[in-house]
Design a protein around this motif. Structure first.
Motif, mmCIF file in Angstrom:
data_model
loop_
_atom_site.group_PDB
_atom_site.id
_atom_site.type_symbol
_atom_site.label_atom_id
_atom_site.label_comp_id
_atom_site.label_asym_id
_atom_site.label_seq_id
_atom_site.Cartn_x
_atom_site.Cartn_y
_atom_site.Cartn_z
ATOM 1 N N CYS A 64 0.813 -1.216 0.000
ATOM 2 C CA CYS A 64 0.000 0.000 0.000
ATOM 3 C C CYS A 64 0.848 1.269 0.000
ATOM 4 O O CYS A 64 0.294 2.370 -0.055
ATOM 5 C CB CYS A 64 -0.947 0.000 1.197
ATOM 6 N N ASP A 65 2.172 1.132 0.080
ATOM 7 C CA ASP A 65 3.059 2.294 0.020
ATOM 8 C C ASP A 65 3.777 2.387 -1.309
ATOM 9 O O ASP A 65 4.668 3.212 -1.481
ATOM 10 C CB ASP A 65 4.087 2.242 1.160
ATOM 11 N N ARG A 66 3.395 1.535 -2.272
ATOM 12 C CA ARG A 66 4.005 1.567 -3.595
ATOM 13 C C ARG A 66 3.163 2.425 -4.536
ATOM 14 O O ARG A 66 1.936 2.451 -4.435
ATOM 15 C CB ARG A 66 4.126 0.149 -4.156
ATOM 16 N N PRO A 67 3.786 3.127 -5.495
ATOM 17 C CA PRO A 67 3.011 3.882 -6.490
ATOM 18 C C PRO A 67 2.007 2.988 -7.194
ATOM 19 O O PRO A 67 2.284 1.829 -7.517
ATOM 20 C CB PRO A 67 4.104 4.371 -7.458
ATOM 21 N N GLY A 68 0.812 3.532 -7.401
ATOM 22 C CA GLY A 68 -0.265 2.765 -8.016
ATOM 23 C C GLY A 68 -1.137 2.046 -7.012
ATOM 24 O O GLY A 68 -2.011 1.278 -7.402
ATOM 25 N N ALA A 69 -0.934 2.300 -5.715
ATOM 26 C CA ALA A 69 -1.713 1.625 -4.676
ATOM 27 C C ALA A 69 -2.994 2.396 -4.371
ATOM 28 O O ALA A 69 -3.010 3.624 -4.340
ATOM 29 C CB ALA A 69 -0.889 1.479 -3.400
ATOM 30 N N VAL A 70 -4.070 1.627 -4.137
ATOM 31 C CA VAL A 70 -5.349 2.180 -3.668
ATOM 32 C C VAL A 70 -5.792 1.298 -2.511
ATOM 33 O O VAL A 70 -6.182 0.150 -2.715
ATOM 34 C CB VAL A 70 -6.416 2.179 -4.776
ATOM 35 N N CYS A 71 -5.711 1.815 -1.305
ATOM 36 C CA CYS A 71 -5.982 1.020 -0.110
ATOM 37 C C CYS A 71 -6.771 1.839 0.911
ATOM 38 O O CYS A 71 -6.927 3.049 0.775
ATOM 39 C CB CYS A 71 -4.669 0.558 0.552
ATOM 40 N N GLN A 72 -7.272 1.135 1.901
ATOM 41 C CA GLN A 72 -7.841 1.758 3.099
ATOM 42 C C GLN A 72 -9.011 2.668 2.775
ATOM 43 O O GLN A 72 -9.989 2.231 2.167
ATOM 44 C CB GLN A 72 -6.726 2.457 3.883
ATOM 45 N N ASP A 73 -8.955 3.954 3.116
ATOM 46 C CA ASP A 73 -10.147 4.804 3.281
ATOM 47 C C ASP A 73 -10.316 5.904 2.223
ATOM 48 O O ASP A 73 -10.575 7.027 2.618
ATOM 49 C CB ASP A 73 -10.089 5.430 4.684
ATOM 50 N N GLY A 110 -19.592 2.513 1.858
ATOM 51 C CA GLY A 110 -19.225 3.187 3.097
ATOM 52 C C GLY A 110 -20.423 3.464 3.963
ATOM 53 O O GLY A 110 -21.489 2.891 3.797
ATOM 54 N N LYS A 111 -20.199 4.388 4.877
ATOM 55 C CA LYS A 111 -21.269 4.782 5.789
ATOM 56 C C LYS A 111 -21.033 6.215 6.228
ATOM 57 O O LYS A 111 -19.909 6.719 6.188
ATOM 58 C CB LYS A 111 -21.333 3.838 6.987
ATOM 59 N N SER A 112 -22.097 6.851 6.632
ATOM 60 C CA SER A 112 -22.007 8.244 7.058
ATOM 61 C C SER A 112 -21.253 8.344 8.375
ATOM 62 O O SER A 112 -21.207 7.403 9.171
ATOM 63 C CB SER A 112 -23.409 8.836 7.219
ATOM 64 N N SER A 113 -20.641 9.490 8.579
ATOM 65 C CA SER A 113 -19.903 9.719 9.817
ATOM 66 C C SER A 113 -20.221 11.107 10.341
ATOM 67 O O SER A 113 -20.838 11.928 9.660
ATOM 68 C CB SER A 113 -18.396 9.578 9.577
ATOM 69 N N SER A 114 -19.761 11.371 11.536
ATOM 70 C CA SER A 114 -19.959 12.681 12.154
ATOM 71 C C SER A 114 -18.876 13.672 11.733
ATOM 72 O O SER A 114 -18.844 14.799 12.205
ATOM 73 C CB SER A 114 -19.963 12.543 13.677
ATOM 74 N N LYS A 115 -17.966 13.250 10.829
ATOM 75 C CA LYS A 115 -16.851 14.103 10.427
ATOM 76 C C LYS A 115 -17.177 14.955 9.205
ATOM 77 O O LYS A 115 -16.306 15.619 8.649
ATOM 78 C CB LYS A 115 -15.625 13.233 10.136
ATOM 79 N N GLY A 116 -18.427 14.931 8.763
ATOM 80 C CA GLY A 116 -18.816 15.746 7.632
ATOM 81 C C GLY A 116 -18.563 15.101 6.289
ATOM 82 O O GLY A 116 -18.724 15.719 5.245
ATOM 83 N N ARG A 117 -18.142 13.853 6.277
ATOM 84 C CA ARG A 117 -17.922 13.119 5.036
ATOM 85 C C ARG A 117 -18.226 11.653 5.292
ATOM 86 O O ARG A 117 -18.323 11.214 6.433
ATOM 87 C CB ARG A 117 -16.471 13.254 4.563
ATOM 88 N N ASP A 118 -18.371 10.905 4.232
ATOM 89 C CA ASP A 118 -18.598 9.470 4.368
ATOM 90 C C ASP A 118 -17.277 8.744 4.629
ATOM 91 O O ASP A 118 -16.228 9.133 4.111
ATOM 92 C CB ASP A 118 -19.199 8.898 3.076
ATOM 93 N N ALA A 207 -12.417 -5.443 13.712
ATOM 94 C CA ALA A 207 -12.955 -4.815 14.922
ATOM 95 C C ALA A 207 -11.996 -3.764 15.455
ATOM 96 O O ALA A 207 -12.411 -2.696 15.919
ATOM 97 C CB ALA A 207 -13.228 -5.886 15.979
ATOM 98 N N GLU A 208 -10.690 -4.038 15.371
ATOM 99 C CA GLU A 208 -9.700 -3.079 15.868
ATOM 100 C C GLU A 208 -9.683 -1.826 15.001
ATOM 101 O O GLU A 208 -9.616 -0.699 15.527
ATOM 102 C CB GLU A 208 -8.313 -3.734 15.884
ATOM 103 N N GLU A 209 -9.753 -1.978 13.691
ATOM 104 C CA GLU A 209 -9.801 -0.820 12.806
ATOM 105 C C GLU A 209 -11.049 0.010 13.068
ATOM 106 O O GLU A 209 -11.003 1.253 13.087
ATOM 107 C CB GLU A 209 -9.780 -1.279 11.349
ATOM 108 N N SER A 210 -12.169 -0.656 13.282
ATOM 109 C CA SER A 210 -13.415 0.048 13.567
ATOM 110 C C SER A 210 -13.299 0.858 14.860
ATOM 111 O O SER A 210 -13.753 2.000 14.929
ATOM 112 C CB SER A 210 -14.569 -0.952 13.663
ATOM 113 N N ARG A 211 -12.659 0.260 15.850
ATOM 114 C CA ARG A 211 -12.502 0.951 17.137
ATOM 115 C C ARG A 211 -11.571 2.154 17.018
ATOM 116 O O ARG A 211 -11.892 3.257 17.469
ATOM 117 C CB ARG A 211 -11.950 -0.024 18.178
ATOM 118 N N VAL A 212 -10.416 1.950 16.363
ATOM 119 C CA VAL A 212 -9.404 3.006 16.280
ATOM 120 C C VAL A 212 -9.890 4.197 15.462
ATOM 121 O O VAL A 212 -9.687 5.352 15.835
ATOM 122 C CB VAL A 212 -8.096 2.441 15.683
ATOM 123 N N HIS A 213 -10.555 3.915 14.335
ATOM 124 C CA HIS A 213 -10.956 4.987 13.427
ATOM 125 C C HIS A 213 -12.385 5.473 13.642
ATOM 126 O O HIS A 213 -12.816 6.414 12.978
ATOM 127 C CB HIS A 213 -10.799 4.516 11.987
#
Length: 317
Positions: A64-73, A110-118, A207-213
């Motif tokens: 996910c740190d290489r050029p051409g990567a699309v990961c995470q959020d 995705g899902k809605s969040s309280s941060k003003g974006r999905d 579950a850990e990612e959900s908790r942290v973010h």
């Protein structure tokens, strides 16, 4: 009474533990590199759960740190090596790459969040090349099971069933498309000669990612999504799209790379009406190739160095 987050943890935790146990280690899966083949490596601290091994160097790295990567959020590493985020919008489609010879859209969930974006993730990609339509997507599941096939692939509307198992292949003589499973399940390497190589992995939100973010993901959906690595071989200077624009030799990034979360805006320019639609504002698929092509057969290799968890990545072509 147990709350939704605890129930989610119970449902997804055991499947993800299997990922964690195996993904903390990675190996070279190409028997051509005999001295490295099958040797387990510990994943780097920046990607302790999922990593790849460079068989030539016999060293692990964060894909996910290489050029051409699309990961995470989703977090992008452009062809110029600059990291940025593009959140788009849930349940919408956006153009990642558009060039006369190839067009790639992504469907965001995705899902809605309280941060003003999905909160968003890439669930599937639709790839147009020549007269063909290739679909690569994550199946929607509630409980994640690493042993299950959670990826769906279609070519021109017909499901492709790549045999399950490490190093299993599927090939279409008519199109030249080849699909390889580097590991048993949930990861493929898709190659189209002289056009592209795409590595796609299906992963859940743990579950850990959900908790942290603060995703607040519940037990009814693990939000299985794709993590992608693209390599292109014959892009022209007219290439565009969220990711594609970063491959232009004269491209200058518009994101503020010193920001904690550098965000690529302009979602309206990249919005598409469908996963296989060519109606985004920057579309050029099917148009005549211009003489300023970047070169047939030229891949884009970028050497990168990073510190501080991927922020401030410095790359050179």
């Amino acid at each position: 009474m147990r709350g939704p987050s605890l129930l989610f943890g119970m449902l997804c935790f055991f499947g993800v533990m299997a990922i964690g146990a195996s993904a903390g280690k990675a190996a070279c899966h190409n028997p051509f590199f005999g001295q490295c083949y099958g040797i387990l490596h510990t994943c780097p601290p920046a990607c302790p759960r999922l990593c790849e091994v460079d068989c030539r160097l016999c060293k692990p790295y964060c894909a996910c740190d290489r050029p051409g990567a699309v990961c995470q959020d989703p977090r992008f590493i452009g062809g110029d090596g600059v990291m940025f985020y593009f959140h788009g919008e849930k349940d919408k489609d956006f153009c990642l790459v558009s060039d006369p010879s190839i067009h790639i859209n992504a469907h965001f969930i995705g899902k809605s969040s309280s941060k003003g974006r999905d909160f968003t993730w890439v669930e599937s990609v639709g790839i147009l090349f020549r007269s063909h339509k290739l679909y690569i997507g994550a199946r929607r599941v509630s409980k994640w099971e690493e042993s299950a096939n959670n990826m769906l692939i279609r070519l021109d509307g017909e499901e492709i069933k790549v045999p399950i198992g490490e190093r299993q292949r599927w090939r279409s003589p008519e199109t030249g498309l080849e699909i390889l499973r580097p590991v048993k399940n949930n990861k493929v390497e898709v190659k189209m000669e002289e056009l592209f190589t795409i590595v796609a992995r299906v992963v859940p939100i743990t579950a850990e990612e959900s908790r942290v973010h603060g995703y607040n993901v519940t037990e009814d959906n693990c939000y299985a999504h794709l993590e992608l690595n693209f390599k292109f071989y014959s892009l022209s200077q007219s290439v565009d799209g969220v990711l594609g624009q970063t491959y232009k030799t004269n491209y200058q990034s518009r994101v503020k790379i010193t920001a904690p979360m550098p965000i690529m805006g302009g979602a309206e320019r990249f919005a598409a009406s469908d996963l296989f639609a060519r109606d985004c504002a920057v579309s050029s698929f099917g148009s005549r190739l211009r003489p300023d092509s970047l070169g047939k057969g030229e891949s884009f290799e970028v050497a990168c160095g990073s510190a501080n968890g991927g922020r401030g990545i410095i790359c050179r072509r």
